[in-house]
Design a protein around this motif. Structure first.
Motif, PDB file in Angstrom:
ATOM      1  N   VAL A  61       0.834  -1.204   0.000  1.00 50.02           N
ATOM      2  CA  VAL A  61       0.000   0.000   0.000  1.00 50.02           C
ATOM      3  C   VAL A  61       0.869   1.255   0.000  1.00 50.02           C
ATOM      4  CG1 VAL A  61      -1.634   1.353   1.379  1.00 50.02           C
ATOM      5  CG2 VAL A  61      -1.980  -1.118   1.086  1.00 50.02           C
ATOM      6  N   ARG A  62       1.908   1.225   0.835  1.00 45.37           N
ATOM      7  CA  ARG A  62       2.816   2.380   0.938  1.00 45.37           C
ATOM      8  C   ARG A  62       3.402   2.736  -0.421  1.00 45.37           C
ATOM      9  NH1 ARG A  62       8.793   1.726   3.696  1.00 45.37           N
ATOM     10  NH2 ARG A  62       9.788   3.458   2.586  1.00 45.37           N
ATOM     11  N   TYR A  63       3.957   1.750  -1.127  1.00 45.56           N
ATOM     12  CA  TYR A  63       4.607   2.046  -2.398  1.00 45.56           C
ATOM     13  C   TYR A  63       3.597   2.347  -3.503  1.00 45.56           C
ATOM     14  CZ  TYR A  63       9.093   0.808  -0.387  1.00 45.56           C
ATOM     15  OH  TYR A  63      10.228   0.786   0.395  1.00 45.56           O
ATOM     16  N   ALA A  64       2.397   1.778  -3.409  1.00 49.16           N
ATOM     17  CA  ALA A  64       1.362   2.102  -4.393  1.00 49.16           C
ATOM     18  C   ALA A  64       0.935   3.557  -4.266  1.00 49.16           C
ATOM     19  CB  ALA A  64       0.164   1.174  -4.210  1.00 49.16           C
ATOM     20  N   VAL A  65       0.727   4.011  -3.036  1.00 51.19           N
ATOM     21  CA  VAL A  65       0.350   5.410  -2.821  1.00 51.19           C
ATOM     22  C   VAL A  65       1.482   6.336  -3.248  1.00 51.19           C
ATOM     23  CG1 VAL A  65      -0.219   7.134  -1.063  1.00 51.19           C
ATOM     24  CG2 VAL A  65      -1.269   4.869  -0.973  1.00 51.19           C
ATOM     25  N   ALA A  66       2.725   5.976  -2.895  1.00 47.40           N
ATOM     26  CA  ALA A  66       3.869   6.792  -3.284  1.00 47.40           C
ATOM     27  C   ALA A  66       3.996   6.866  -4.806  1.00 47.40           C
ATOM     28  CB  ALA A  66       5.149   6.219  -2.679  1.00 47.40           C
ATOM     29  N   ALA A  67       3.768   5.742  -5.484  1.00 45.96           N
ATOM     30  CA  ALA A  67       3.845   5.738  -6.943  1.00 45.96           C
ATOM     31  C   ALA A  67       2.801   6.663  -7.545  1.00 45.96           C
ATOM     32  CB  ALA A  67       3.656   4.310  -7.468  1.00 45.96           C
ATOM     33  N   LEU A  68       1.580   6.624  -7.020  1.00 46.43           N
ATOM     34  CA  LEU A  68       0.539   7.517  -7.525  1.00 46.43           C
ATOM     35  C   LEU A  68       0.922   8.979  -7.309  1.00 46.43           C
ATOM     36  CD1 LEU A  68      -2.684   5.633  -6.318  1.00 46.43           C
ATOM     37  CD2 LEU A  68      -1.831   5.844  -8.667  1.00 46.43           C
ATOM     38  N   ALA A 235       0.204   6.882   5.797  1.00 43.08           N
ATOM     39  CA  ALA A 235       0.218   8.100   4.991  1.00 43.08           C
ATOM     40  C   ALA A 235       1.580   8.780   5.060  1.00 43.08           C
ATOM     41  CB  ALA A 235      -0.879   9.049   5.466  1.00 43.08           C
ATOM     42  N   TYR A 236       2.153   8.837   6.255  1.00 43.80           N
ATOM     43  CA  TYR A 236       3.471   9.472   6.418  1.00 43.80           C
ATOM     44  C   TYR A 236       4.538   8.700   5.657  1.00 43.80           C
ATOM     45  CZ  TYR A 236       7.691  11.306   8.597  1.00 43.80           C
ATOM     46  OH  TYR A 236       8.928  11.862   8.814  1.00 43.80           O
ATOM     47  N   LEU A 237       4.532   7.373   5.794  1.00 46.63           N
ATOM     48  CA  LEU A 237       5.532   6.561   5.119  1.00 46.63           C
ATOM     49  C   LEU A 237       5.382   6.640   3.597  1.00 46.63           C
ATOM     50  CD1 LEU A 237       5.536   3.365   7.372  1.00 46.63           C
ATOM     51  CD2 LEU A 237       7.209   5.215   7.341  1.00 46.63           C
ATOM     52  N   SER A 238       4.147   6.730   3.121  1.00 44.72           N
ATOM     53  CA  SER A 238       3.907   6.769   1.677  1.00 44.72           C
ATOM     54  C   SER A 238       4.340   8.088   1.066  1.00 44.72           C
ATOM     55  CB  SER A 238       2.419   6.543   1.385  1.00 44.72           C
ATOM     56  OG  SER A 238       1.983   5.306   1.886  1.00 44.72           O
ATOM     57  N   VAL A 239       3.914   9.189   1.669  1.00 46.79           N
ATOM     58  CA  VAL A 239       4.123  10.507   1.061  1.00 46.79           C
ATOM     59  C   VAL A 239       5.468  11.108   1.452  1.00 46.79           C
ATOM     60  CG1 VAL A 239       3.217  12.845   0.824  1.00 46.79           C
ATOM     61  CG2 VAL A 239       1.637  10.901   0.992  1.00 46.79           C
ATOM     62  N   VAL A 240       5.726  11.201   2.756  1.00 53.67           N
ATOM     63  CA  VAL A 240       6.932  11.899   3.215  1.00 53.67           C
ATOM     64  C   VAL A 240       8.169  11.021   3.047  1.00 53.67           C
ATOM     65  CG1 VAL A 240       8.035  13.072   5.152  1.00 53.67           C
ATOM     66  CG2 VAL A 240       5.561  13.245   4.842  1.00 53.67           C
TER      67      VAL A 240
END
Length: 316
Positions: A61-68, A235-240
């Motif tokens: 989930v983390r990397y999917a959100v970051a990729a988006l 959310a923090y791990l994905s974006v920041v």
């Protein structure tokens, strides 16, 4: 703060390699690398909130959100999409498999057989691995950079302390170290043509199916409905941590090279300690203070311009 370079076109527009090493450009790269590793270190607190959440599903989930997020930035900045060549695609897949997927897997498995402090101390040898690897590649030993890497690594070991581990735990920690080094080494040839933004986005995209496959094979649930604290941490791990820190790190790496940029990995445990102190989760110990000073000394040794580097900057 200026944005890191975002595309191969951006790199191509630079007049020359020498101009990318001007004093101002180098100083900005230092700031990017320091910020990236500080974010990684401070994220350990957020990661602790996910201790009971499905590991591989959460990372997917983390990397999917970051990729988006990264793909949205690509579109917003009108950076043209570039289809990687087969060679580049293979390197990106290897980068995702080691620096993203593999690192997560090794760390998770290592915690079952080794103390976190020992894992941190082993992974803290990243600067030495990067310095030695670059020396072998270039067939030239930058003695001061290697000495600085050793000092930074010693400082990390002092900050982290030395815990215990069984042989399997030590082997898994070494695997995590190799994956952490691969995160930078495999990216270096990609950055001049694809740029930090594309490399970050493509690597995150490649990591998602790998993590999904691991999560489906691993025992236990693949995903779960996150609690409020877990949702904030994801959310923090994905974006920041992922989207922002990846851009900062690869932007600095493109300008400094693996050996000098790798010195900043020593800031991870220092930033983790500082975050814990700020939140009242830990208290400062003489050992941690001494270790932080040693890390700072290693950075000063490795980043201070010597005569040859000053001449290159003046020519740039």
């Amino acid at each position: 703060m200026p944005h890191p370079p975002t595309s191969g076109a951006d790199v191509a527009r630079r007049p020359s390699a020498a101009s990318a090493r001007t004093p101002g450009s180098t100083a900005v790269a230092y700031v990017w690398c320091a910020l990236a590793m500080s974010v990684v270190g401070s994220s350990f607190v957020a990661s602790a909130a996910l201790s009971d959440y499905p590991v591989f599903g959460g990372q997917a989930v983390r990397y999917a959100v970051a990729a988006l997020c990264l793909l949205a930035v690509l579109r917003w900045r009108r950076v043209p999409f570039v289809l990687p060549s087969p060679r580049q695609a293979g390197r990106l897949t290897a980068l995702a498999a080691t620096g993203l997927t593999g690192f997560s897997a090794f760390v998770v498995l290592a915690t079952r057989h080794a103390d976190p402090s020992l894992i941190g101390a082993v992974v803290g040898a990243t600067p030495v691995v990067l310095a030695v690897t670059q020396a072998v590649r270039e067939r030239r030993l930058a003695a001061r950079t290697l000495a600085a890497a050793v000092v930074v690594t010693l400082g990390v070991a002092v900050v982290e302390g030395l815990g215990s581990a069984d042989p399997l735990g030590l082997a898994l920690a070494v695997g995590a170290l190799a994956c952490e080094a691969a995160f930078s080494l495999l990216a270096v040839p990609l950055l001049p043509t694809l740029g930090p933004l594309r490399v970050s986005a493509y690597a995150c995209c490649a990591a998602v199916p790998q993590l999904v496959a691991l999560g489906l094979l691993a025992p236990g649930p693949f995903l779960a409905v996150p609690e409020a604290g877990e949702l904030v941490a994801l959310a923090y791990l994905s974006v920041v941590l992922t989207a922002v820190a990846f851009l900062l790190w690869y932007g600095g790496l493109a300008r400094l090279g693996a050996a000098r940029a790798g010195l900043f990995a020593g800031l991870m445990p220092v930033a983790a300690l500082a975050t814990s102190l700020a939140l009242g989760a830990e208290t400062a110990t003489p050992q941690a203070v001494v270790g932080s000073i040693v890390v700072a000394s290693g950075l000063a040794i490795g980043l201070a311009p010597g005569p040859s580097r000053r001449r290159r900057d003046e020519l740039g």
